[in-house]
Design a protein around this motif. Sequence first.
Motif, mmCIF file in Angstrom:
data_model
loop_
_atom_site.group_PDB
_atom_site.id
_atom_site.type_symbol
_atom_site.label_atom_id
_atom_site.label_comp_id
_atom_site.label_asym_id
_atom_site.label_seq_id
_atom_site.Cartn_x
_atom_site.Cartn_y
_atom_site.Cartn_z
ATOM 1 N N ALA A 142 0.817 -1.217 0.000
ATOM 2 C CA ALA A 142 0.000 0.000 0.000
ATOM 3 C C ALA A 142 0.846 1.261 0.000
ATOM 4 C CB ALA A 142 -0.936 -0.001 1.210
ATOM 5 N N GLN A 176 8.201 0.951 0.657
ATOM 6 C CA GLN A 176 9.018 0.179 -0.280
ATOM 7 C C GLN A 176 8.156 -0.703 -1.186
ATOM 8 O OE1 GLN A 176 12.416 -1.811 1.654
ATOM 9 N NE2 GLN A 176 12.019 -0.488 3.394
ATOM 10 N N VAL A 192 -3.124 -4.655 4.694
ATOM 11 C CA VAL A 192 -4.274 -4.463 5.588
ATOM 12 C C VAL A 192 -4.799 -3.027 5.505
ATOM 13 C CG1 VAL A 192 -3.736 -6.311 7.224
ATOM 14 C CG2 VAL A 192 -2.654 -4.073 7.514
ATOM 15 N N LEU A 193 -4.029 -2.127 4.891
ATOM 16 C CA LEU A 193 -4.454 -0.722 4.730
ATOM 17 C C LEU A 193 -5.239 -0.606 3.420
ATOM 18 C CD1 LEU A 193 -1.151 1.159 5.747
ATOM 19 C CD2 LEU A 193 -3.162 0.667 7.169
ATOM 20 N N THR A 215 -0.736 -12.561 8.285
ATOM 21 C CA THR A 215 -0.745 -13.536 9.386
ATOM 22 C C THR A 215 -1.848 -14.577 9.215
ATOM 23 O OG1 THR A 215 -2.260 -12.306 10.824
ATOM 24 C CG2 THR A 215 0.079 -11.749 10.973
ATOM 25 N N ASN A 265 7.153 -8.502 1.591
ATOM 26 C CA ASN A 265 7.620 -7.184 2.025
ATOM 27 C C ASN A 265 6.919 -6.681 3.290
ATOM 28 O OD1 ASN A 265 8.621 -4.233 1.471
ATOM 29 N ND2 ASN A 265 6.378 -4.083 1.494
ATOM 30 N N GLY A 322 5.704 -5.833 6.828
ATOM 31 C CA GLY A 322 6.425 -5.960 8.089
ATOM 32 C C GLY A 322 6.107 -4.803 9.008
ATOM 33 N N ILE A 355 3.629 -11.311 12.041
ATOM 34 C CA ILE A 355 3.642 -10.555 10.780
ATOM 35 C C ILE A 355 4.969 -10.772 10.039
ATOM 36 C CG2 ILE A 355 3.589 -8.236 9.765
ATOM 37 C CD1 ILE A 355 1.711 -7.431 12.120
ATOM 38 N N SER A 401 14.195 -8.744 4.501
ATOM 39 C CA SER A 401 14.707 -8.814 5.864
ATOM 40 C C SER A 401 15.143 -7.401 6.249
ATOM 41 C CB SER A 401 15.840 -9.840 5.943
ATOM 42 O OG SER A 401 16.417 -9.867 7.219
ATOM 43 N N LYS A 412 13.743 -10.812 11.739
ATOM 44 C CA LYS A 412 14.460 -10.579 10.485
ATOM 45 C C LYS A 412 15.604 -11.582 10.290
ATOM 46 C CE LYS A 412 11.948 -7.189 8.892
ATOM 47 N NZ LYS A 412 11.118 -7.392 7.679
ATOM 48 N N ILE A 443 18.743 1.995 6.745
ATOM 49 C CA ILE A 443 17.788 3.030 7.154
ATOM 50 C C ILE A 443 17.137 3.589 5.891
ATOM 51 C CG2 ILE A 443 17.515 5.260 8.312
ATOM 52 C CD1 ILE A 443 18.422 3.026 10.202
ATOM 53 N N THR A 461 10.919 5.838 4.946
ATOM 54 C CA THR A 461 9.503 5.508 4.728
ATOM 55 C C THR A 461 8.743 5.831 6.017
ATOM 56 O OG1 THR A 461 9.696 3.262 5.578
ATOM 57 C CG2 THR A 461 10.109 3.550 3.212
ATOM 58 N N ASP A 462 7.416 5.622 5.980
ATOM 59 C CA ASP A 462 6.605 5.871 7.181
ATOM 60 C C ASP A 462 7.108 5.052 8.365
ATOM 61 O OD1 ASP A 462 4.845 7.729 6.089
ATOM 62 O OD2 ASP A 462 3.581 6.150 5.227
ATOM 63 N N MET A 463 7.575 3.824 8.083
ATOM 64 C CA MET A 463 8.059 2.975 9.179
ATOM 65 C C MET A 463 9.168 3.668 9.955
ATOM 66 S SD MET A 463 9.705 -0.854 9.054
ATOM 67 C CE MET A 463 8.166 -1.717 8.833
ATOM 68 N N MET A 464 10.131 4.211 9.253
ATOM 69 C CA MET A 464 11.259 4.851 9.931
ATOM 70 C C MET A 464 10.828 6.189 10.519
ATOM 71 S SD MET A 464 14.160 4.256 10.988
ATOM 72 C CE MET A 464 14.404 2.648 10.223
HETATM 73 P P1 NAD Z 1 5.956 0.749 5.740
HETATM 74 O O1 NAD Z 1 5.464 0.740 7.139
HETATM 75 O O2 NAD Z 1 5.768 1.950 4.923
HETATM 76 O O3 NAD Z 1 5.339 -0.490 4.919
HETATM 77 C C1 NAD Z 1 5.017 -1.719 5.499
HETATM 78 C C2 NAD Z 1 3.668 -2.152 4.971
HETATM 79 O O4 NAD Z 1 3.350 -3.441 5.536
HETATM 80 C C3 NAD Z 1 2.549 -1.194 5.383
HETATM 81 O O5 NAD Z 1 1.788 -0.798 4.249
HETATM 82 C C4 NAD Z 1 1.720 -2.014 6.364
HETATM 83 O O6 NAD Z 1 0.340 -1.707 6.372
HETATM 84 C C5 NAD Z 1 1.966 -3.442 5.841
HETATM 85 N N1 NAD Z 1 1.597 -4.436 6.837
HETATM 86 C C6 NAD Z 1 1.810 -4.400 8.180
HETATM 87 N N2 NAD Z 1 1.224 -5.448 8.760
HETATM 88 C C7 NAD Z 1 0.638 -6.181 7.773
HETATM 89 C C8 NAD Z 1 -0.110 -7.385 7.745
HETATM 90 N N3 NAD Z 1 -0.395 -8.061 8.879
HETATM 91 N N4 NAD Z 1 -0.535 -7.858 6.549
HETATM 92 C C9 NAD Z 1 -0.273 -7.176 5.408
HETATM 93 N N5 NAD Z 1 0.414 -6.020 5.375
HETATM 94 C C10 NAD Z 1 0.871 -5.537 6.544
HETATM 95 O O7 NAD Z 1 7.520 0.382 5.854
HETATM 96 P P2 NAD Z 1 8.622 0.006 4.745
HETATM 97 O O8 NAD Z 1 9.857 0.690 5.127
HETATM 98 O O9 NAD Z 1 8.091 0.167 3.367
HETATM 99 O O10 NAD Z 1 8.822 -1.555 5.089
HETATM 100 C C11 NAD Z 1 8.831 -2.570 4.112
HETATM 101 C C12 NAD Z 1 9.693 -3.723 4.613
HETATM 102 O O11 NAD Z 1 11.053 -3.279 4.726
HETATM 103 C C13 NAD Z 1 9.325 -4.248 6.000
HETATM 104 O O12 NAD Z 1 9.413 -5.663 6.024
HETATM 105 C C14 NAD Z 1 10.381 -3.656 6.889
HETATM 106 O O13 NAD Z 1 10.598 -4.410 8.075
HETATM 107 C C15 NAD Z 1 11.580 -3.649 5.985
HETATM 108 N N6 NAD Z 1 12.646 -2.728 6.351
HETATM 109 C C16 NAD Z 1 12.418 -1.400 6.453
HETATM 110 C C17 NAD Z 1 13.457 -0.542 6.779
HETATM 111 C C18 NAD Z 1 13.286 0.958 6.890
HETATM 112 O O14 NAD Z 1 14.228 1.630 7.345
HETATM 113 N N7 NAD Z 1 12.171 1.547 6.492
HETATM 114 C C19 NAD Z 1 14.736 -1.055 7.023
HETATM 115 C C20 NAD Z 1 14.937 -2.431 6.918
HETATM 116 C C21 NAD Z 1 13.884 -3.255 6.567
#
Ligand code: NAD
Length: 241
Positions: free
Chosen positions: A15, A18, A38-39, A62, A87, A89, A110, A138, A156, A184, A187-190
């Motif tokens: 959604a 990444q 889920v969004l 899950t 992806n 997480g 998750i 990961s 991870k 790093i 994204t919204d996560m960070m």
């Molecule tokens: P993000 O939060 O923008 O995206 C993660 C997406 O996963 C969200 O859209 C969220 O709704 C979805 N999600 C969460 N729980 C879920 C579920 N139960 N079922 C389906 N979807 C679900 O973050 P991102 O940075 O785009 O993260 C993508 C991946 O990269 C993740 O696995 C994260 O752990 C990994 N990662 C991120 C970073 C970082 O710095 N952003 C670094 C290392 C790894």
Amino acid sequence: MSRLDGKIALITGGARGQGAAEAERFAAEGATVYISDVLDDAGRATAHRLGDSVTFLHHDVTSEADWEAVVGGIAAAEGRLDILVNNAGILHMARSLDTSLDDWNRVIAINQTGVFLGIREAGRLMKVQGSGSIVNISSVAGLSGVGVAHAYSASKWAVRGMTKSAALEFSRSGVRVNSVHPGIIDTDMMRDSGVPEPAAGVPVGRAGTADEVANVVLFLASDESSYCNGQEFIVDGAMTA
Ligand code: NAD
């Protein structure tokens, strides 16, 4: 000829962040892309923005039933699935002493069980096809310990182990399984992590972008990486160097 012409791809957690960047790259390279999350509102908006070759599906990674419905639905509609990007997480910033069992179980469900279910459901189909690429997201937290993110790091590392196990399991089936380890990434996560200046310790002096991860995932999803299997691909601005 584009790099993913005719390929059918599923990207979980697509959604935003990444996953959405990967969907955009894949679609531009000729793939038919399903993003799941889920969004629902954000997922539908992303699919709409990216155009007709991208479809959103509601999917909680899950849920075994959701996985069966999503992969079964794609198989029914397209007759195949060529690429799975596991992806989806969540990040959970807590030391072991501050991690409740509920939080532990949520992160593992998750980040780890979701990847297992994806490998199993997509792997079953890909094995019959005799081809496929599974890319598991990961983290650098799956390469070394993270004192302030105990459950996240455990999950991870598990993704890294499942990647290698599945690569060996499917190695004679034409199905490849690799892991990507972002550092790093902006994204919204960070942004929502509460970590002040998350990129402060990154040797290249900045966070990475979702597109910079998507470029590596695209390579692993495509046939260009045909001899890459069971391995780690690090996208971290020299963080682990
Ligand atoms: P993000 O939060 O923008 O995206 C993660 C997406 O996963 C969200 O859209 C969220 O709704 C979805 N999600 C969460 N729980 C879920 C579920 N139960 N079922 C389906 N979807 C679900 O973050 P991102 O940075 O785009 O993260 C993508 C991946 O990269 C993740 O696995 C994260 O752990 C990994 N990662 C991120 C970073 C970082 O710095 N952003 C670094 C290392 C790894």
